[in-house]
Enzyme design. Structure first.
Site, PDB file in Angstrom:
ATOM      1  N   ASP A  92      -8.264 -61.134   2.678  1.00 26.23           N
ATOM      2  CA  ASP A  92      -7.183 -61.019   3.663  1.00 26.23           C
ATOM      3  C   ASP A  92      -6.485 -59.662   3.649  1.00 26.23           C
ATOM      4  OD1 ASP A  92      -7.366 -63.762   4.576  1.00 26.23           O
ATOM      5  OD2 ASP A  92      -6.647 -64.280   2.585  1.00 26.23           O
ATOM      6  N   ASP A 154     -12.675 -65.957   9.539  1.00 24.44           N
ATOM      7  CA  ASP A 154     -11.395 -65.240   9.637  1.00 24.44           C
ATOM      8  C   ASP A 154     -11.574 -63.753   9.342  1.00 24.44           C
ATOM      9  OD1 ASP A 154     -11.508 -67.869   8.699  1.00 24.44           O
ATOM     10  OD2 ASP A 154      -9.420 -67.881   8.074  1.00 24.44           O
TER      11      ASP A 154
HETATM   12  N1  GLY Z   1      -7.572 -69.256   6.725  1.00 19.80           N
HETATM   13  C1  GLY Z   1      -6.696 -68.590   7.569  1.00 19.80           C
HETATM   14  C2  GLY Z   1      -6.265 -69.436   8.701  1.00 19.80           C
HETATM   15  O1  GLY Z   1      -5.635 -70.447   8.463  1.00 19.80           O
HETATM   16  O2  GLY Z   1      -6.548 -69.120   9.825  1.00 19.80           O
END
Ligand code: GLY
Length: 376
Positions: A92, A154
């Protein structure tokens, strides 16, 4: 230049005013979900840490109001402990440092911010698995957990940090890794019908595909709407940064799947493929992410088909504004109601989510013709 409808100006003013009021409560904290009207603050290593400062930067760019800038800068400085601490960093990094340090570098030409963002990009490329050609998603969360073979959709939104790093440093390696990861997305995540897997597991030693997993969606073969939105926007951004038509074509396929599964108010359910007995909560955040991505997609295709993506994006944002906005609720810090964070784990269902707020504001900024979209 397209005509900006009146509701966009109204929505922008309301979002700006509510965010200014929220600064007094949230300050340099890191909100994720609003529970009973108050944003719960997370540790700075949580993946959502960039969205609040990112929204402040987006509003600062238009207003020049230093209250937005100063709070965003404080948040960015607090993230140094995470960057220097290293062990709590997952994939992230892109979400977190694109909306803080890349944003500050773009808007203020901050050298300190540029170094922070380059450090984050270096950590992100360090997660690349050469055999499987994917960026590893997470570190083990519990003793003995083996997730070295996991990649998630993601991460398509994390690759813009790498495209930025190649541009800034003149070193193409970051971009090579972003493209290798996105090629894996094309090969293993995007299904023929335009839906996507949330998680794909590879053998981390050989790189062989093992299986697709449900993750935050209902089931492995269901269609988690926020994951679909990450794919739509991430693929469009990869096309924006590389000009590779394979990314554009896949982005269109995902967009068509997303749009053809929307309910009557244009705001998606949390999964597009649910059994009849499972509650179809909305995920307003998926709508906001997709709308901003669709506006970029509309700019990337030819004039003949731009309306195919722009019109539904405008409808989604208008519905979020009129039907989901907490504008008149003084006891609610969230801007946009009815997001679903993690249904399978029963977490943060039917609540405002900070990324829903962020992408709603970013979508409005696009409609108003902003110069600063931090992923680009
Ligand atoms: N895993 C990141 C989201 O909840 O989109």
């Amino acid at each position: 230049m397209e005509h900006t409808p009146n509701w966009v100006e109204e929505a922008w003013t309301k979002a700006k005013d509510k965010t200014l009021r929220n600064i007094a409560q949230i300050g340099d904290g890191f909100p994720h979900a609003s529970v009973n009207g108050t944003y719960v603050l997370e540790q700075p290593n949580w993946w959502t840490a960039g969205f609040w400062p990112g929204m402040l930067w987006q509003l600062y760019e238009e207003s020049g109001d230093d209250r937005f800038r100063m709070t965003a800068e404080q948040c960015e400085a607090r993230l140094d402990a995470v960057l220097d601490g290293y062990v709590r960093l997952d994939h992230d990094l892109g979400f977190m440092w694109t909306l803080t340090s890349v944003a500050a570098h773009k808007l203020l030409d901050s050298e300190v911010s540029k170094i922070r963002a380059l450090k984050a990009a270096n950590y992100l490329v360090g997660r690349f698995n050469l055999k499987g050609r994917y960026i590893r998603a997470w570190n083990p969360w519990t003793e003995g957990e083996d997730n070295a073979g996991y990649a998630i959709i993601d991460c398509a939104m994390n690759t813009p940090l790498l495209y930025w790093a190649s541009r800034e440093s003149g070193d193409p390696r970051y971009r090579h890794i972003a493209e290798a990861h996105m090629d894996t997305v094309l090969q293993h995540f995007v299904r023929a019908d335009g839906s996507v897997y949330h998680i794909v597991e590879f053998d981390p030693w050989t790189g062989q595909f093992v299986e697709g997993k449900g993750g935050q969606g209902y089931a492995p073969e269901s269609a988690w709407s926020r994951g679909t939105a990450w794919a739509l926007y991430g693929l469009t951004l990869s096309y924006h940064h590389t000009g590779n038509p394979a990314y554009l074509n896949a982005a269109k396929r995902v967009a068509h799947f997303f749009l053809s599964n929307l309910p009557e108010d244009h705001v998606p359910h949390w999964d597009f493929r649910l059994p009849q007995d499972v509650t179809k909560y909305r995920d307003s955040s998926a709508g906001a992410i997709a709308a901003s991505g669709l506006l970029l997609l509309a700019d990337k295709v030819g004039a003949l088909e731009a309306h195919v993506y722009r019109q539904p994006a405008v409808k989604m944002l208008e519905s979020l504004y009129r039907n989901y906005g907490a504008w008149d609720q003084d006891n609610e810090e969230g801007l946009i109601l009815h997001g679903t964070s993690h249904y399978p784990e029963g977490k943060n269902i039917d609540v405002p989510l900070i990324y829903g707020d962020f992408y709603f504001v970013e979508g409005l900024a696009r409609l108003r013709g902003t110069r600063a979209i931090f992923w680009e």
